[in-house]
Design a protein around this motif. Structure first.
Motif, PDB file in Angstrom:
ATOM      1  N   ARG A  91       0.837  -1.164  -0.040  1.00 59.17           N
ATOM      2  CA  ARG A  91      -0.143  -0.205   0.062  1.00 59.17           C
ATOM      3  C   ARG A  91       0.906   1.285  -0.128  1.00 59.17           C
ATOM      4  O   ARG A  91       0.724   2.126  -0.793  1.00 59.17           O
ATOM      5  N   TRP A  92       1.885   1.272   0.813  1.00 56.94           N
ATOM      6  CA  TRP A  92       2.636   2.430   0.738  1.00 56.94           C
ATOM      7  C   TRP A  92       3.399   2.588  -0.413  1.00 56.94           C
ATOM      8  O   TRP A  92       3.641   3.832  -1.144  1.00 56.94           O
ATOM      9  N   ALA A  93       3.822   1.779  -1.299  1.00 55.61           N
ATOM     10  CA  ALA A  93       4.547   1.657  -2.426  1.00 55.61           C
ATOM     11  C   ALA A  93       3.591   2.202  -3.678  1.00 55.61           C
ATOM     12  O   ALA A  93       4.015   2.796  -4.558  1.00 55.61           O
ATOM     13  N   ARG A  94       2.203   1.729  -3.410  1.00 54.00           N
ATOM     14  CA  ARG A  94       1.418   2.125  -4.549  1.00 54.00           C
ATOM     15  C   ARG A  94       1.182   3.441  -4.226  1.00 54.00           C
ATOM     16  O   ARG A  94       0.817   4.343  -5.073  1.00 54.00           O
ATOM     17  N   THR A  95       0.865   3.967  -2.898  1.00 51.47           N
ATOM     18  CA  THR A  95       0.736   5.462  -2.707  1.00 51.47           C
ATOM     19  C   THR A  95       1.669   6.252  -3.451  1.00 51.47           C
ATOM     20  O   THR A  95       1.714   7.415  -4.068  1.00 51.47           O
ATOM     21  N   GLN A  96       3.094   5.648  -3.279  1.00 43.69           N
ATOM     22  CA  GLN A  96       4.159   6.408  -3.623  1.00 43.69           C
ATOM     23  C   GLN A  96       3.975   6.660  -5.292  1.00 43.69           C
ATOM     24  O   GLN A  96       4.693   7.696  -5.983  1.00 43.69           O
ATOM     25  N   LEU A 151      -4.633   5.240   0.589  1.00 39.73           N
ATOM     26  CA  LEU A 151      -3.377   6.012   0.589  1.00 39.73           C
ATOM     27  C   LEU A 151      -2.733   5.509   2.053  1.00 39.73           C
ATOM     28  O   LEU A 151      -3.480   5.288   3.154  1.00 39.73           O
ATOM     29  N   PHE A 152      -1.294   5.447   1.967  1.00 36.43           N
ATOM     30  CA  PHE A 152      -0.625   5.163   3.192  1.00 36.43           C
ATOM     31  C   PHE A 152       0.500   6.078   3.242  1.00 36.43           C
ATOM     32  O   PHE A 152       1.435   6.168   2.511  1.00 36.43           O
ATOM     33  N   VAL A 153       0.323   7.133   4.359  1.00 37.73           N
ATOM     34  CA  VAL A 153       1.388   8.254   4.283  1.00 37.73           C
ATOM     35  C   VAL A 153       2.328   8.072   5.443  1.00 37.73           C
ATOM     36  O   VAL A 153       1.910   7.989   6.536  1.00 37.73           O
ATOM     37  N   THR A 154       3.720   8.101   5.532  1.00 34.75           N
ATOM     38  CA  THR A 154       4.558   8.314   6.308  1.00 34.75           C
ATOM     39  C   THR A 154       5.495   9.615   6.116  1.00 34.75           C
ATOM     40  O   THR A 154       5.224  10.117   4.965  1.00 34.75           O
ATOM     41  N   GLU A 155       6.382   9.747   7.218  1.00 39.72           N
ATOM     42  CA  GLU A 155       7.144  10.624   6.723  1.00 39.72           C
ATOM     43  C   GLU A 155       7.974  10.815   5.552  1.00 39.72           C
ATOM     44  O   GLU A 155       8.381  11.820   4.873  1.00 39.72           O
ATOM     45  N   ARG A 156       8.458   9.424   5.155  1.00 39.46           N
ATOM     46  CA  ARG A 156       9.213   9.262   4.049  1.00 39.46           C
ATOM     47  C   ARG A 156       8.558   9.565   2.747  1.00 39.46           C
ATOM     48  O   ARG A 156       9.244  10.014   1.697  1.00 39.46           O
ATOM     49  N   ASN A 157       7.380   9.546   2.575  1.00 42.09           N
ATOM     50  CA  ASN A 157       6.630   9.973   1.494  1.00 42.09           C
ATOM     51  C   ASN A 157       5.623  11.037   1.407  1.00 42.09           C
ATOM     52  O   ASN A 157       5.097  11.520   0.478  1.00 42.09           O
ATOM     53  N   TYR A 158       5.680  11.642   2.618  1.00 37.33           N
ATOM     54  CA  TYR A 158       4.789  12.899   2.596  1.00 37.33           C
ATOM     55  C   TYR A 158       5.012  13.886   1.787  1.00 37.33           C
ATOM     56  O   TYR A 158       3.910  14.195   1.055  1.00 37.33           O
ATOM     57  N   ASP A 167       1.299   6.674   9.591  1.00 40.59           N
ATOM     58  CA  ASP A 167       2.210   6.250  10.714  1.00 40.59           C
ATOM     59  C   ASP A 167       3.440   7.338  10.734  1.00 40.59           C
ATOM     60  O   ASP A 167       3.717   7.777   9.524  1.00 40.59           O
ATOM     61  N   ASN A 168       4.326   7.328  11.612  1.00 40.34           N
ATOM     62  CA  ASN A 168       5.556   8.006  11.731  1.00 40.34           C
ATOM     63  C   ASN A 168       5.368   9.452  11.335  1.00 40.34           C
ATOM     64  O   ASN A 168       6.358   9.869  10.274  1.00 40.34           O
ATOM     65  N   LEU A 169       4.571  10.123  11.675  1.00 43.16           N
ATOM     66  CA  LEU A 169       4.153  11.556  11.192  1.00 43.16           C
ATOM     67  C   LEU A 169       4.032  12.430  12.079  1.00 43.16           C
ATOM     68  O   LEU A 169       3.144  12.211  13.091  1.00 43.16           O
ATOM     69  N   ALA A 170       4.721  13.705  12.099  1.00 40.30           N
ATOM     70  CA  ALA A 170       4.404  14.604  12.998  1.00 40.30           C
ATOM     71  C   ALA A 170       2.817  15.141  13.035  1.00 40.30           C
ATOM     72  O   ALA A 170       2.297  14.925  11.799  1.00 40.30           O
ATOM     73  N   LEU A 171       2.357  15.426  14.079  1.00 41.08           N
ATOM     74  CA  LEU A 171       1.057  15.964  14.291  1.00 41.08           C
ATOM     75  C   LEU A 171       0.717  16.914  13.257  1.00 41.08           C
ATOM     76  O   LEU A 171      -0.662  16.790  12.474  1.00 41.08           O
ATOM     77  N   GLN A 172       1.210  17.867  12.981  1.00 41.47           N
ATOM     78  CA  GLN A 172       0.985  19.088  11.978  1.00 41.47           C
ATOM     79  C   GLN A 172       0.941  18.574  10.585  1.00 41.47           C
ATOM     80  O   GLN A 172       0.271  18.904   9.973  1.00 41.47           O
ATOM     81  N   LYS A 173       1.768  17.688  10.455  1.00 43.08           N
ATOM     82  CA  LYS A 173       1.577  17.028   8.948  1.00 43.08           C
ATOM     83  C   LYS A 173       0.704  16.215   8.909  1.00 43.08           C
ATOM     84  O   LYS A 173      -0.102  16.116   7.774  1.00 43.08           O
ATOM     85  N   PHE A 174       0.043  15.623   9.685  1.00 42.08           N
ATOM     86  CA  PHE A 174      -0.967  14.658   9.866  1.00 42.08           C
ATOM     87  C   PHE A 174      -2.238  15.349   9.653  1.00 42.08           C
ATOM     88  O   PHE A 174      -3.101  15.048   8.733  1.00 42.08           O
ATOM     89  N   PHE A 175      -2.356  16.824  10.272  1.00 46.14           N
ATOM     90  CA  PHE A 175      -3.694  17.336  10.139  1.00 46.14           C
ATOM     91  C   PHE A 175      -3.556  17.884   8.542  1.00 46.14           C
ATOM     92  O   PHE A 175      -4.716  18.136   8.117  1.00 46.14           O
ATOM     93  N   TYR A 176      -2.219  18.277   8.283  1.00 49.80           N
ATOM     94  CA  TYR A 176      -2.404  18.983   6.758  1.00 49.80           C
ATOM     95  C   TYR A 176      -2.932  17.984   5.760  1.00 49.80           C
ATOM     96  O   TYR A 176      -3.499  18.124   4.954  1.00 49.80           O
ATOM     97  N   ASN A 233      11.719  -0.750   8.562  1.00 56.21           N
ATOM     98  CA  ASN A 233      12.869   0.078   8.389  1.00 56.21           C
ATOM     99  C   ASN A 233      12.614   1.499   9.095  1.00 56.21           C
ATOM    100  O   ASN A 233      13.457   1.998   9.892  1.00 56.21           O
ATOM    101  N   GLU A 234      11.554   2.177   8.276  1.00 54.50           N
ATOM    102  CA  GLU A 234      11.338   3.545   8.863  1.00 54.50           C
ATOM    103  C   GLU A 234      10.827   3.414  10.196  1.00 54.50           C
ATOM    104  O   GLU A 234      11.146   4.388  10.817  1.00 54.50           O
ATOM    105  N   LEU A 235       9.911   2.548  10.534  1.00 53.83           N
ATOM    106  CA  LEU A 235       9.580   2.279  11.835  1.00 53.83           C
ATOM    107  C   LEU A 235      10.672   2.348  12.873  1.00 53.83           C
ATOM    108  O   LEU A 235      10.568   3.093  13.685  1.00 53.83           O
ATOM    109  N   GLY A 236      11.655   1.446  12.761  1.00 51.38           N
ATOM    110  CA  GLY A 236      12.687   1.158  13.619  1.00 51.38           C
ATOM    111  C   GLY A 236      13.418   2.378  13.573  1.00 51.38           C
ATOM    112  O   GLY A 236      13.968   2.862  14.681  1.00 51.38           O
ATOM    113  N   ALA A 237      13.908   3.165  12.620  1.00 46.67           N
ATOM    114  CA  ALA A 237      14.421   4.469  12.483  1.00 46.67           C
ATOM    115  C   ALA A 237      13.997   5.419  13.430  1.00 46.67           C
ATOM    116  O   ALA A 237      14.433   6.194  14.370  1.00 46.67           O
ATOM    117  N   TYR A 238      12.582   5.425  13.165  1.00 46.65           N
ATOM    118  CA  TYR A 238      11.768   6.405  13.967  1.00 46.65           C
ATOM    119  C   TYR A 238      11.761   6.260  15.551  1.00 46.65           C
ATOM    120  O   TYR A 238      12.124   7.195  16.413  1.00 46.65           O
TER     121      TYR A 238
END
Length: 516
Positions: free
Chosen positions: A130-135, A168-175, A200-209, A491-496
């Motif tokens: 799902r993340w890769a399809r979003t990307q 959609l699946f949005v994280t910091e990496r594809n935001y 996942d792995n997203l700052a609150l301000q970015k999530f709201f946006y 990997n992104e989750l672990g880094a976070y």
């Protein structure tokens, strides 16, 4: 079983070059048949050309790959990288390369029917989650806009407007990429229409946006899961500032609620959140694990006007009053999936729990009771409670201190549930060293007699086999069930998590230095 038509379609698409040259002579009503045959055989180039020349008004992946008259097997769980990449690039080229844009009929592309599963049967063994399809879709939309800006195109190309429905699946990496695609949606012939959002792995301000950009009025499912620090006050702001008239499923992150530190203001806030959820007349699935909701379930759920079909209140510190409300509420008769993990059910509220089971038994399909302190002495009582649940398809009870003998008794009963397909059972207590305490910490989880466990697992599977229940899958996923989203972004989750731990350590060190 394949029809003669499907076998012929397979033969046609297996000769890729010939098939691609011949598409212009193929009857329009055969395109869906050829698409499924190409997908089964992983003929990426043929898939690309079929989509690029798609002659019909809609393109629905779930229907195209699902059970059809010509081939019963459902292929929608095959998230094959070759096939999906070819499909999406073919969609881009549908806009760019068709010789006669004015006769294009395609209006809606629905990608929401794709299912992400643990085991892939495609030959390439490479998946596009799902993340890769979003990307990829976001990237293709931006590339398409760039091409249209810098290339002289047929004027009719700008008249094309295709709604692309996607989860959609949005994280910091594809935001940033997703934001750009959504901001420019109105200018792009491919219109991203988000019907489900996971963050996942997203700052609150970015999530709201990002949720504002997706158009909340179209959302059917919202999942706010890992490392989005959404607390109750933020949830109230979200519900007060945006409306979700079509929302059917809501997943909140751990510790959204914590009644242990409630003030009068917090009580009013909780009441307001419950009322706002009551306005979501389509809401039937609610997941809020690892929140502390002691004594507040009624306040939160009673405003709902539609009965819940799925409820996850695992590790929510429910008390007797909470369980009594659930058992007597109008939700109980409609619950198809229930997760009460992390509650000491046998000691705290056994009779009320079985009343809840009794009320939901006619519809209950999935029951999760992990880490509920179910012991050998409770097995007979559990069997009595589960006996009416004849529609149960999934039963998960990891983390309970049950012996191998108790598991055998329980499995003998489970064979009698006609619709059961999946069982997740704990490592038997007698496989662990004497004196092990429950719940077992992560450090001790794997320290059991593996040889003895394998022997017990064989005996349990033999019970299923002797009862002609080969259709039941029994397993012990020590660290929880498979989560496609976590698997794709681990990997992104672990880094976070490492980053968060480092920041916490730095704050702690700074505080110590100030004290000294």
């Amino acid at each position: 079983m394949k029809s003669l038509r499907f076998i012929s379609a397979e033969a046609f698409v297996s000769k890729a070059e010939f098939a691609r040259r011949s598409l212009s002579s193929v009857a329009h009503n055969l395109f869906p048949l050829l698409f499924k045959a190409s997908y089964l055989l992983e003929q990426g180039e043929v898939i690309h050309d079929l989509v690029e020349n798609w002659p019909l008004v809609d393109f629905n992946m779930g229907k195209l790959l699902g059970t059809t008259v010509d081939y019963k097997e459902d292929l929608s769980h095959r998230t094959c990288l070759v096939c999906l990449e070819s499909c999406l690039t073919g969609l881009r080229d549908y806009v760019l390369n068709h010789p006669s844009p004015y006769v294009k009929r395609l209006k809606v592309v629905d990608l929401t029917g794709i299912k992400d599963v643990e085991v892939q049967f495609c030959e390439c063994k490479k998946t596009m989650g799902r993340w890769a399809r979003t990307q990829l879709l976001s990237k293709l939309c931006l590339e398409l806009l760039l091409h249209l800006q810098h290339t002289e195109c047929n004027p009719g190309t700008f008249e094309i407007s295709i709604d692309v429905l996607i989860d959609l699946f949005v994280t910091e990496r594809n935001y940033e990429l997703v934001v750009q695609a959504l901001l420019k949606k109105c200018y792009c012939p491919l219109k991203i229409c988000c019907v489900a959002l996971r963050s996942d792995n997203l700052a609150l301000q970015k999530f709201f946006y990002i949720i504002k950009l997706t158009d909340p009025s179209l959302l059917r499912k919202l999942e706010i899961v890992h490392n989005v620090r959404l607390e109750m006050e933020h949830l109230e702001i979200l519900f007060n500032s945006m409306h979700f008239p079509l929302l059917m499923s809501l997943t909140l992150p751990a510790r959204t609620f914590n009644v242990q530190r409630f003030t009068a203001t917090d009580e009013r806030m909780l009441t307001n959140i419950g009322e706002k959820m009551g306005e979501m007349t389509q809401l039937t699935e609610l997941s809020m694990p690892f929140s502390i909701l002691t004594g507040r379930i009624q306040k939160l759920l009673s405003p709902l006007k539609t009965p819940l079909k799925m409820l996850d209140v695992s590790n929510c510190s429910l008390n007797h009053a909470d369980m009594a409300y659930l058992a007597n509420s109008f939700h109980a008769n409609h619950l198809e999936a229930l997760d009460l993990s992390g509650h000491n059910i046998p000691d705290l509220y056994p009779s009320i729990f079985f009343k809840l089971l009794s009320h939901s038994s006619s519809v209950l399909r999935s029951l999760t009771l992990e880490d509920c302190n179910i012991q050998d002495t409770h097995v007979y009582m559990l069997i009595l409670g589960l006996s009416p649940c004849q529609r149960l398809q999934e039963f998960k009870f990891l983390g309970n201190p049950l012996s191998s003998q108790a598991l055998k008794r329980l499995f003998t009963f489970l064979c009698e549930l006609p619709m059961l397909k999946n069982v997740e059972f704990p490592v038997p207590r007698d496989c662990y060293p004497a004196g092990i305490t429950y719940p077992i910490d992560d450090a001790s989880l794997c320290r059991f007699d593996h040889q003895k466990y394998e022997s017990v697992a064989e005996e349990l599977n033999l019970i299923l086999l002797q009862a002609n229940r080969e259709d039941v899958k029994a397993s012990t996923p020590l660290f929880g069930s498979y989560d496609a989203a976590v698997q794709e972004t681990n990997n992104e989750l672990g880094a976070y998590l490492i980053k968060s731990f480092k920041e916490t350590l730095e704050k702690f060190t700074t505080s110590l230095n100030k004290m000294s």
